[in-house]
Design a protein around this motif. Sequence first.
Motif, PDB file in Angstrom:
ATOM      1  N   ALA A 254      30.770 -63.752 -79.649  1.00  0.00           N
ATOM      2  CA  ALA A 254      29.831 -63.893 -80.759  1.00  0.00           C
ATOM      3  C   ALA A 254      28.603 -63.008 -80.555  1.00  0.00           C
ATOM      4  O   ALA A 254      28.157 -62.318 -81.481  1.00  0.00           O
ATOM      5  CB  ALA A 254      29.420 -65.353 -80.914  1.00  0.00           C
ATOM      6  N   GLU A 255      28.049 -63.025 -79.336  1.00  0.00           N
ATOM      7  CA  GLU A 255      26.864 -62.213 -79.057  1.00  0.00           C
ATOM      8  C   GLU A 255      27.206 -60.723 -79.115  1.00  0.00           C
ATOM      9  O   GLU A 255      26.405 -59.909 -79.588  1.00  0.00           O
ATOM     10  CB  GLU A 255      26.287 -62.566 -77.695  1.00  0.00           C
ATOM     11  CG  GLU A 255      25.594 -63.921 -77.630  1.00  0.00           C
ATOM     12  CD  GLU A 255      26.557 -65.037 -77.269  1.00  0.00           C
ATOM     13  OE1 GLU A 255      27.784 -64.858 -77.475  1.00  0.00           O
ATOM     14  OE2 GLU A 255      26.097 -66.092 -76.787  1.00  0.00           O
ATOM     15  N   LEU A 256      28.385 -60.350 -78.618  1.00  0.00           N
ATOM     16  CA  LEU A 256      28.802 -58.955 -78.648  1.00  0.00           C
ATOM     17  C   LEU A 256      28.971 -58.478 -80.085  1.00  0.00           C
ATOM     18  O   LEU A 256      28.543 -57.371 -80.446  1.00  0.00           O
ATOM     19  CB  LEU A 256      30.110 -58.789 -77.873  1.00  0.00           C
ATOM     20  CG  LEU A 256      30.614 -57.354 -77.676  1.00  0.00           C
ATOM     21  CD1 LEU A 256      29.616 -56.547 -76.845  1.00  0.00           C
ATOM     22  CD2 LEU A 256      31.979 -57.353 -76.999  1.00  0.00           C
ATOM     23  N   TYR A 257      29.554 -59.322 -80.922  1.00  0.00           N
ATOM     24  CA  TYR A 257      29.736 -58.965 -82.337  1.00  0.00           C
ATOM     25  C   TYR A 257      28.380 -58.793 -83.020  1.00  0.00           C
ATOM     26  O   TYR A 257      28.155 -57.818 -83.755  1.00  0.00           O
ATOM     27  CB  TYR A 257      30.551 -60.035 -83.048  1.00  0.00           C
ATOM     28  CG  TYR A 257      30.919 -59.684 -84.474  1.00  0.00           C
ATOM     29  CD1 TYR A 257      32.159 -59.133 -84.770  1.00  0.00           C
ATOM     30  CD2 TYR A 257      30.017 -59.878 -85.525  1.00  0.00           C
ATOM     31  CE1 TYR A 257      32.504 -58.788 -86.075  1.00  0.00           C
ATOM     32  CE2 TYR A 257      30.337 -59.530 -86.824  1.00  0.00           C
ATOM     33  CZ  TYR A 257      31.586 -58.992 -87.093  1.00  0.00           C
ATOM     34  OH  TYR A 257      31.908 -58.642 -88.386  1.00  0.00           O
ATOM     35  N   ALA A 258      27.454 -59.742 -82.766  1.00  0.00           N
ATOM     36  CA  ALA A 258      26.134 -59.671 -83.404  1.00  0.00           C
ATOM     37  C   ALA A 258      25.385 -58.417 -82.971  1.00  0.00           C
ATOM     38  O   ALA A 258      24.722 -57.752 -83.779  1.00  0.00           O
ATOM     39  CB  ALA A 258      25.333 -60.923 -83.070  1.00  0.00           C
ATOM     40  N   ALA A 259      25.484 -58.056 -81.687  1.00  0.00           N
ATOM     41  CA  ALA A 259      24.799 -56.857 -81.196  1.00  0.00           C
ATOM     42  C   ALA A 259      25.399 -55.605 -81.808  1.00  0.00           C
ATOM     43  O   ALA A 259      24.676 -54.676 -82.198  1.00  0.00           O
ATOM     44  CB  ALA A 259      24.877 -56.803 -79.674  1.00  0.00           C
ATOM     45  N   ALA A 260      26.738 -55.547 -81.914  1.00  0.00           N
ATOM     46  CA  ALA A 260      27.390 -54.379 -82.511  1.00  0.00           C
ATOM     47  C   ALA A 260      27.042 -54.265 -83.993  1.00  0.00           C
ATOM     48  O   ALA A 260      26.821 -53.156 -84.505  1.00  0.00           O
ATOM     49  CB  ALA A 260      28.898 -54.480 -82.329  1.00  0.00           C
ATOM     50  N   GLU A 261      26.982 -55.384 -84.679  1.00  0.00           N
ATOM     51  CA  GLU A 261      26.636 -55.371 -86.098  1.00  0.00           C
ATOM     52  C   GLU A 261      25.217 -54.867 -86.308  1.00  0.00           C
ATOM     53  O   GLU A 261      24.952 -54.047 -87.203  1.00  0.00           O
ATOM     54  CB  GLU A 261      26.789 -56.774 -86.676  1.00  0.00           C
ATOM     55  CG  GLU A 261      26.652 -56.853 -88.187  1.00  0.00           C
ATOM     56  CD  GLU A 261      26.940 -58.241 -88.688  1.00  0.00           C
ATOM     57  OE1 GLU A 261      27.925 -58.409 -89.429  1.00  0.00           O
ATOM     58  OE2 GLU A 261      26.171 -59.176 -88.363  1.00  0.00           O
ATOM     59  N   ALA A 262      24.284 -55.300 -85.457  1.00  0.00           N
ATOM     60  CA  ALA A 262      22.901 -54.809 -85.554  1.00  0.00           C
ATOM     61  C   ALA A 262      22.834 -53.318 -85.266  1.00  0.00           C
ATOM     62  O   ALA A 262      22.069 -52.580 -85.903  1.00  0.00           O
ATOM     63  CB  ALA A 262      22.013 -55.579 -84.578  1.00  0.00           C
ATOM     64  N   THR A 263      23.641 -52.845 -84.318  1.00  0.00           N
ATOM     65  CA  THR A 263      23.612 -51.442 -83.917  1.00  0.00           C
ATOM     66  C   THR A 263      23.979 -50.506 -85.059  1.00  0.00           C
ATOM     67  O   THR A 263      23.461 -49.385 -85.148  1.00  0.00           O
ATOM     68  CB  THR A 263      24.561 -51.216 -82.725  1.00  0.00           C
ATOM     69  OG1 THR A 263      24.145 -52.051 -81.644  1.00  0.00           O
ATOM     70  CG2 THR A 263      24.553 -49.771 -82.264  1.00  0.00           C
ATOM     71  N   VAL A 264      24.889 -50.926 -85.934  1.00  0.00           N
ATOM     72  CA  VAL A 264      25.286 -50.089 -87.063  1.00  0.00           C
ATOM     73  C   VAL A 264      24.504 -50.426 -88.329  1.00  0.00           C
ATOM     74  O   VAL A 264      24.900 -50.059 -89.430  1.00  0.00           O
ATOM     75  CB  VAL A 264      26.809 -50.176 -87.318  1.00  0.00           C
ATOM     76  CG1 VAL A 264      27.561 -49.625 -86.136  1.00  0.00           C
ATOM     77  CG2 VAL A 264      27.246 -51.605 -87.630  1.00  0.00           C
ATOM     78  N   GLY A 265      23.368 -51.102 -88.164  1.00  0.00           N
ATOM     79  CA  GLY A 265      22.458 -51.304 -89.276  1.00  0.00           C
ATOM     80  C   GLY A 265      22.598 -52.600 -90.027  1.00  0.00           C
ATOM     81  O   GLY A 265      21.966 -52.778 -91.070  1.00  0.00           O
ATOM     82  N   GLY A 266      23.409 -53.536 -89.543  1.00  0.00           N
ATOM     83  CA  GLY A 266      23.559 -54.807 -90.229  1.00  0.00           C
ATOM     84  C   GLY A 266      24.915 -54.947 -90.882  1.00  0.00           C
ATOM     85  O   GLY A 266      25.766 -54.068 -90.807  1.00  0.00           O
ATOM     86  N   PRO A 267      25.132 -56.050 -91.575  1.00  0.00           N
ATOM     87  CA  PRO A 267      26.479 -56.356 -92.069  1.00  0.00           C
ATOM     88  C   PRO A 267      26.907 -55.621 -93.316  1.00  0.00           C
ATOM     89  O   PRO A 267      28.081 -55.627 -93.655  1.00  0.00           O
ATOM     90  CB  PRO A 267      26.402 -57.865 -92.346  1.00  0.00           C
ATOM     91  CG  PRO A 267      24.947 -58.107 -92.668  1.00  0.00           C
ATOM     92  CD  PRO A 267      24.191 -57.151 -91.778  1.00  0.00           C
ATOM     93  N   ARG A 268      25.963 -54.980 -94.047  1.00  0.00           N
ATOM     94  CA  ARG A 268      26.329 -54.450 -95.359  1.00  0.00           C
ATOM     95  C   ARG A 268      26.317 -52.939 -95.346  1.00  0.00           C
ATOM     96  O   ARG A 268      25.306 -52.305 -95.072  1.00  0.00           O
ATOM     97  CB  ARG A 268      25.344 -54.946 -96.426  1.00  0.00           C
ATOM     98  CG  ARG A 268      25.709 -54.526 -97.848  1.00  0.00           C
ATOM     99  CD  ARG A 268      24.769 -55.187 -98.835  1.00  0.00           C
ATOM    100  NE  ARG A 268      23.398 -54.768 -98.616  1.00  0.00           N
ATOM    101  CZ  ARG A 268      22.857 -53.690 -99.187  1.00  0.00           C
ATOM    102  NH1 ARG A 268      23.576 -52.921 -99.959  1.00  0.00           N
ATOM    103  NH2 ARG A 268      21.604 -53.369 -98.949  1.00  0.00           N
ATOM    104  N   LEU A 269      27.463 -52.327 -95.661  1.00  0.00           N
ATOM    105  CA  LEU A 269      27.537 -50.890 -95.868  1.00  0.00           C
ATOM    106  C   LEU A 269      27.314 -50.595 -97.330  1.00  0.00           C
ATOM    107  O   LEU A 269      27.733 -51.355 -98.204  1.00  0.00           O
ATOM    108  CB  LEU A 269      28.888 -50.333 -95.433  1.00  0.00           C
ATOM    109  CG  LEU A 269      29.126 -50.299 -93.920  1.00  0.00           C
ATOM    110  CD1 LEU A 269      30.546 -49.830 -93.644  1.00  0.00           C
ATOM    111  CD2 LEU A 269      28.140 -49.381 -93.242  1.00  0.00           C
ATOM    112  N   GLY A 270      26.681 -49.461 -97.628  1.00  0.00           N
ATOM    113  CA  GLY A 270      26.361 -49.130 -99.012  1.00  0.00           C
ATOM    114  C   GLY A 270      24.996 -49.669 -99.380  1.00  0.00           C
ATOM    115  O   GLY A 270      24.268 -50.222 -98.571  1.00  0.00           O
ATOM    116  N   GLY A 271      24.604 -49.578-100.637  1.00  0.00           N
ATOM    117  CA  GLY A 271      23.315 -50.069-101.070  1.00  0.00           C
ATOM    118  C   GLY A 271      22.790 -49.270-102.221  1.00  0.00           C
ATOM    119  O   GLY A 271      23.399 -48.290-102.654  1.00  0.00           O
ATOM    120  N   PRO A 272      21.633 -49.673-102.746  1.00  0.00           N
ATOM    121  CA  PRO A 272      21.070 -48.981-103.901  1.00  0.00           C
ATOM    122  C   PRO A 272      20.606 -47.585-103.554  1.00  0.00           C
ATOM    123  O   PRO A 272      20.402 -47.241-102.395  1.00  0.00           O
ATOM    124  CB  PRO A 272      19.882 -49.884-104.282  1.00  0.00           C
ATOM    125  CG  PRO A 272      19.509 -50.572-102.999  1.00  0.00           C
ATOM    126  CD  PRO A 272      20.800 -50.778-102.274  1.00  0.00           C
TER     127      PRO A 272
END
Length: 545
Positions: free
Chosen positions: A505-523
Motif C-alpha cells: 500500500a505504501e509503495l503504491y501510494a509513493a509511486a502514485e505521488a511520484t507520477v503526479g497523483g492518480p489522475r492523468l489528463g486534465g483541463p
Amino acid sequence: MDPVIVVGAGPVGLTLALALARHEVPSVVLDEGPGKDEPRAARTVVLREDTADLVERLAGVSFAETGVRWSGWRSLRRKQVMRQITFGPEDPAPLHLPQHVLTSALRGALAREPLVKVAVDSRLDSLEQETAGVTAHTKGPKGTWWRGSYLVGCDGPRSTVRKLVDIRFAGRTAVERHAVAALRTELPWPGEALLHRMPPWRLAGSEVTARPLAVGAWRLDWLLPQRSELVTPESLVARIRETLAGWNGGSTPAYELLDTGVHTVHHRLARRWRSCRVFLAGDAAHLLGALGTQGVDEGLRDADNLAWKLALAWHHGPHEALLDSYQTERRAVVAARLRAADQSLPILRGGGGLRAHLPGTARGHDILLTDGHLGRGPLGAPASYAASPLAPAPSDSEVAVDTAVGTPVADVRVTAEDGSSVRLRERLGRNRLLVLLVAPGTGVWERRHWMTAGIMPRLAAAVTALPHPAELLVGEGYPGAAAHTVLLIRPDGHLVTALGGVRPAELYAAAEATVGGPRLGGPARTEADETKATDETDGAAAGPR
C-alpha cells in the motif's frame, strides 16, 4: 502523437533529445547552425560525477581519454596551502573536458538514434500553441513548419523561444569576468585542480584557477577587477608567463598556447519555465557561474528532470501536476543556488565589514569557493527534491538510508530482471520507475532460484500492480540500508522513499505521488495557472535575503 520539438543543439538540447529517445519518445532538434561546433580548447565544462555518468550513458561513450577526472584539489592563499583533497571511490572527482568534445559525442549518438531528427540551418522565428500541440516555423535554406506535441527551448541566453512566449529574464549582468587561457605545459601539481587566492605576484590579480585537461593541457582563469581594462593578447601572455613562473620557482616553463578568451558571468533567472506546452531549459532558463558554479551541469540536470515527465505525458496523456513539477523542482534549486552566490559575492569579493558575517575568514572563504568548484554545499551540491509536489506523504514504514530522500541514489551493483549484474544507474531513464530490494546473499544464487522464495513473490506482485511501469532490481547492499529495505527511485535517479520491508500500500501510494497523483489528463493550461505555479515556485525557493 507528434514528436517533441527541441530548439537548440548545445549540450542541453542534445542531451534532452537523447534522454527522450531512451524513454521511447521521438524528437526533432532545430539547430540554427551547420551541425558541428568550432573546437575551442578554452571553452570547457566541469560535470559532477552523476551528471558525467548521465552524458556518458546517453552518448554510449567514455570520456576517459578526451576528458580528465582530477586526482585532487589544492587551495592556496598567498604561499600557504589552505586545503588539499584527494579524490577516490568515496569522493569521486568531477569530469573536465572541452565543450566541443561533449557536443561532438552527443551528436554522434544522435546520428545513430532513429527516434531523433536533427534539422540543421533551421532558425526558429515563430511558434503557435493549441490545446493539442505546438506549431513552429523556421527560416533559412530549409525553412518550413514543424508540428510537435511539446516544445523545449534550449537555445541559450538570447533564447528566441523565451522571447516568443514573453517570459521575463531578470537578473544581473557581468557579475564576474575572467581572462581565460588553455595551454599545454607542466605544472608542479599534475592532475590536480588548483585555486590560488591572493598570489604574490603583480599581474595575477586576486584569484587564479588551474584545471587540468587531457593530454597535458590546462585551463587557467584569472579573476578580473569589476572595471578592468581591455584584455589584450599582450597582457594575457604577460599574465601567463608571470603565473607559470610564480608556480615554478621563478622560471617560466615551456608552454604551448592553445586558445584564449574572456568569460563573463551573468546571473539571470526566467520568471517562468513553462508556458502551456512550451518549456525552457539550460541557459534559456537560467544563467549562473560565479564562484565556480557550473551552468552546463545545471542545464543537463534540467534535461534529465524534464525528459521523463514529458515522456510520461507523451505516452499516457498530459498530467498537469507532473509537468508543473519540472518548474517547481528545477527553478527552486537554481534560484537557491543563485541566491547563495549573490549573498556570498560581497563577502568574498567586496571585503569590508561584511567579512564579519562569515566565520573563519580566509579558511571559510576557501570552503565556499571549493564548494562552488567541486559541486558541494549551497553553491554546488546536487539538487534535492525532498520538498517536491511529487514527494509522497510521510509513512510510518519509512526507514533512513545514507541517501537523503529527494537526492540522487548511490550507483551500486544490482541484479536486473534478466539476471545480469549491472550498475544501478544503467537502468535509469527507461520510462519506468525502479524498485530496489536490499537482499544480502542473493548474489551467490541465480535469480530464478530466489525470485520464488521468501518475500520476493509478494514484492514482485506489488511492483506489477504499481500505477506506472516499474522494474524490480535486487542488490546485495545499499549504503546505510538494512536487509529487506525497499527503495523506490525516480527515472532520473532521485530517491522517492525507502521502506522497511514489503509494504504494497505504501509503495503504491509513493509511486502514485511520484507520477503526479492518480489522475492523468486534465483541463487546458491557462495564463492564470502559469502565474500561480511561478508564484508557488518562488515561495518554495524563498529564503533569507
